[in-house]
Design an enzyme around this catalytic site. Structure first.
Site, mmCIF file in Angstrom:
data_model
loop_
_atom_site.group_PDB
_atom_site.id
_atom_site.type_symbol
_atom_site.label_atom_id
_atom_site.label_comp_id
_atom_site.label_asym_id
_atom_site.label_seq_id
_atom_site.Cartn_x
_atom_site.Cartn_y
_atom_site.Cartn_z
ATOM 1 N N GLY A 159 24.164 60.202 -79.843
ATOM 2 C CA GLY A 159 25.624 60.267 -80.016
ATOM 3 C C GLY A 159 26.079 59.041 -80.783
ATOM 4 N N ARG A 160 27.341 58.664 -80.577
ATOM 5 C CA ARG A 160 27.891 57.551 -81.349
ATOM 6 C C ARG A 160 27.131 56.251 -81.113
ATOM 7 N NH1 ARG A 160 33.885 59.677 -80.160
ATOM 8 N NH2 ARG A 160 32.815 60.230 -78.244
ATOM 9 N N ILE A 161 26.817 55.959 -79.832
ATOM 10 C CA ILE A 161 26.122 54.698 -79.559
ATOM 11 C C ILE A 161 24.673 54.794 -80.031
ATOM 12 C CG2 ILE A 161 25.468 53.008 -77.805
ATOM 13 C CD1 ILE A 161 27.843 53.970 -76.108
ATOM 14 N N SER A 180 17.328 65.073 -78.466
ATOM 15 C CA SER A 180 18.591 65.488 -77.858
ATOM 16 C C SER A 180 18.516 67.003 -77.809
ATOM 17 C CB SER A 180 19.782 65.015 -78.697
ATOM 18 O OG SER A 180 19.629 65.467 -80.022
ATOM 19 N N ARG A 181 19.439 67.609 -77.048
ATOM 20 C CA ARG A 181 19.333 69.062 -76.916
ATOM 21 C C ARG A 181 19.461 69.755 -78.268
ATOM 22 N NH1 ARG A 181 22.951 70.756 -71.878
ATOM 23 N NH2 ARG A 181 24.040 68.937 -72.635
ATOM 24 N N ARG A 238 22.543 55.874 -67.899
ATOM 25 C CA ARG A 238 22.842 55.882 -66.469
ATOM 26 C C ARG A 238 21.503 55.793 -65.749
ATOM 27 N NH1 ARG A 238 27.154 54.552 -67.610
ATOM 28 N NH2 ARG A 238 29.142 55.625 -67.362
ATOM 29 N N ASP A 262 19.654 48.280 -67.867
ATOM 30 C CA ASP A 262 21.026 47.813 -67.678
ATOM 31 C C ASP A 262 21.730 48.660 -66.621
ATOM 32 O OD1 ASP A 262 23.358 46.246 -68.385
ATOM 33 O OD2 ASP A 262 24.129 48.000 -69.448
ATOM 34 N N GLU A 267 23.823 51.781 -58.215
ATOM 35 C CA GLU A 267 24.456 50.480 -58.485
ATOM 36 C C GLU A 267 25.511 50.152 -57.432
ATOM 37 O OE1 GLU A 267 25.943 50.573 -62.484
ATOM 38 O OE2 GLU A 267 24.024 51.206 -63.264
ATOM 39 N N HIS A 285 24.469 46.019 -65.418
ATOM 40 C CA HIS A 285 25.351 46.951 -66.140
ATOM 41 C C HIS A 285 26.377 46.201 -66.999
ATOM 42 C CE1 HIS A 285 27.096 51.295 -65.986
ATOM 43 N NE2 HIS A 285 27.352 50.720 -67.150
ATOM 44 N N GLY A 287 26.313 46.391 -70.518
ATOM 45 C CA GLY A 287 26.225 46.908 -71.891
ATOM 46 C C GLY A 287 27.470 46.657 -72.720
HETATM 47 C C1 8YV Z 1 31.011 50.429 -68.252
HETATM 48 C C2 8YV Z 1 29.743 52.333 -69.292
HETATM 49 O O1 8YV Z 1 30.203 49.378 -67.912
HETATM 50 O O2 8YV Z 1 31.193 53.135 -70.919
HETATM 51 C C3 8YV Z 1 30.360 53.412 -70.079
HETATM 52 O O3 8YV Z 1 30.005 54.576 -69.859
HETATM 53 O O4 8YV Z 1 28.782 52.513 -68.621
HETATM 54 C C4 8YV Z 1 30.271 50.966 -69.386
HETATM 55 O O5 8YV Z 1 30.782 50.608 -70.591
HETATM 56 C C5 8YV Z 1 31.187 51.296 -67.052
HETATM 57 O O6 8YV Z 1 32.209 52.159 -67.247
HETATM 58 C C6 8YV Z 1 31.315 50.420 -65.809
HETATM 59 O O7 8YV Z 1 32.582 50.220 -65.386
#
Ligand code: 8YV
Length: 326
Positions: A159-161, A180-181, A238, A262, A267, A285, A287
């Site tokens: 995706g974008r990231i 990816s699918r 995730r 990450d 969590e 976490h 990122g």
């Molecule tokens: C945040 C994320 O850390 O955008 C996401 O999906 O996982 C992160 O940027 C997350 O929303 C934690 O609050």
């Protein structure tokens, strides 16, 4: 659905307090702050009845049991690009719009992925500990087995990231393919519909795919075995996307070489066993967690609500709850 300018709009601010959210609304809005799901039990029926919008300011479950409390709910403005914590199917069925915060975090998360990948391969954290312990004065730090120079990366998710990470790898002259699918439109890298086939063809996985039921334990023991003993796994998606016990076993047995994580399945709890392993870097976490990017994400949470309650289309609705007629 919209209101005249005099009418007050009650919002639930669900999650951690944020300055951008605290200061972002005019007096037309009444904010009700509740940090955790348990705290919601303190909402009075009078307030519950009036809530028309929710700002989910962190990873808090906005499941059916939460959303169904609010009979006048129109919109859930969720922080983060991932929204597996929001029951979008329930929202859709009940005509509730859900928004997320894409784009503003793309480059930050991609930077983190690159940094984590290189830190794992070149052992930055271990080398820092080595220096601090005084060992450098007796002997040079050993050469790292890992390097970006002899690797081929398989992106899990494009995706974008994912595309922003791939751009960085392209610039670093590292070959990239992806799973990816469906093939991602406009992406020239080779697409593998089959994850095991891709894992066999590469030695590094960068996981950046949405969480939720569709990707639960996608990276399982078979994928790790296919990746092999040079294998490195980087996860910024995730925790649920990786079978965590299988990953621990693979890191311990040498089925794969190393990992950079990450995100975790439960969590902020991280299995003690993972913390004892030297071939994994563990991040809490972070990122997207720079001040500048988190402020931009918070602002988008606010702006989506403000747009909606001034009668406009929200800026970034999720695909499952498209907005028509605004
Ligand atoms: C945040 C994320 O850390 O955008 C996401 O999906 O996982 C992160 O940027 C997350 O929303 C934690 O609050």
């Amino acid at each position: 659905m919209t209101t005249g300018s005099a009418e007050k709009i009650d919002l639930l601010i669900y999650g951690p307090r944020k300055p951008v959210v605290d200061n972002g609304f005019s007096e037309r809005f009444i904010r009700h702050n509740f940090e955790t799901k348990g705290d919601l039990d303190r909402l009075t029926p009078a307030v519950t009845e009036k809530i028309r919008g929710i700002a989910v300011t962190g990873l808090r479950p906005a499941d059916k049991t939460v959303l169904s409390r609010f009979p006048k709910l129109e919109i859930v403005s969720s922080f983060g690009v991932g929204y597996d914590h929001v029951d979008s199917a329930y929202a859709r069925e009940h005509g509730v719009i859900v928004t997320n915060t894409p784009d503003v975090l793309t480059e930050e998360v991609a930077d983190t992925a690159m940094g984590l990948l290189i830190a794992v391969l070149r052992e930055f954290i271990k080398a820092d500990r080595y220096l601090r312990s005084g060992l450098w004065t007796t002997q040079d730090y050993p050469l790292s087995v890992g390097s970006l120079r002899d690797r081929k990366v398989g992106m899990v998710g494009m995706g974008r990231i994912g595309q922003a990470i791939a751009r960085r790898l392209d610039a670093a002259r590292v070959p990239v393919v992806y799973h990816s699918r469906n093939p991602a439109p406009g992406v020239s890298h080779q697409h593998y519909p089959n994850l095991i086939e891709m894992a066999t063809a590469v030695d590094t996985l960068v996981v950046i795919t949405p969480g939720g039921a569709a990707t639960l334990n996608l990276i399982n023991a078979d994928v790790m075995k296919a990746l092999g003993p040079r294998g490195v796994i980087i996860n910024l998606a995730r925790g649920t996307v990786i079978d965590e016990p299988a990953l621990i076993a693979a890191l311990k047995s040498g089925t794969i070489l190393a990992a950079g994580l990450d995100v975790f399945a439960k969590e902020p709890h991280v299995p003690d066993e993972l913390k004892t392993l030297q071939n994994v870097i563990l991040l809490p976490h972070i990122g997207s967690a720079s001040l500048v990017t988190r402020n931009a994400m918070d602002q988008l949470v606010v702006d989506n609500l403000k747009a909606w309650f001034s009668g406009k289309a929200p800026l970034t609705p999720i695909a499952e709850t498209p907005v028509k007629d605004r």
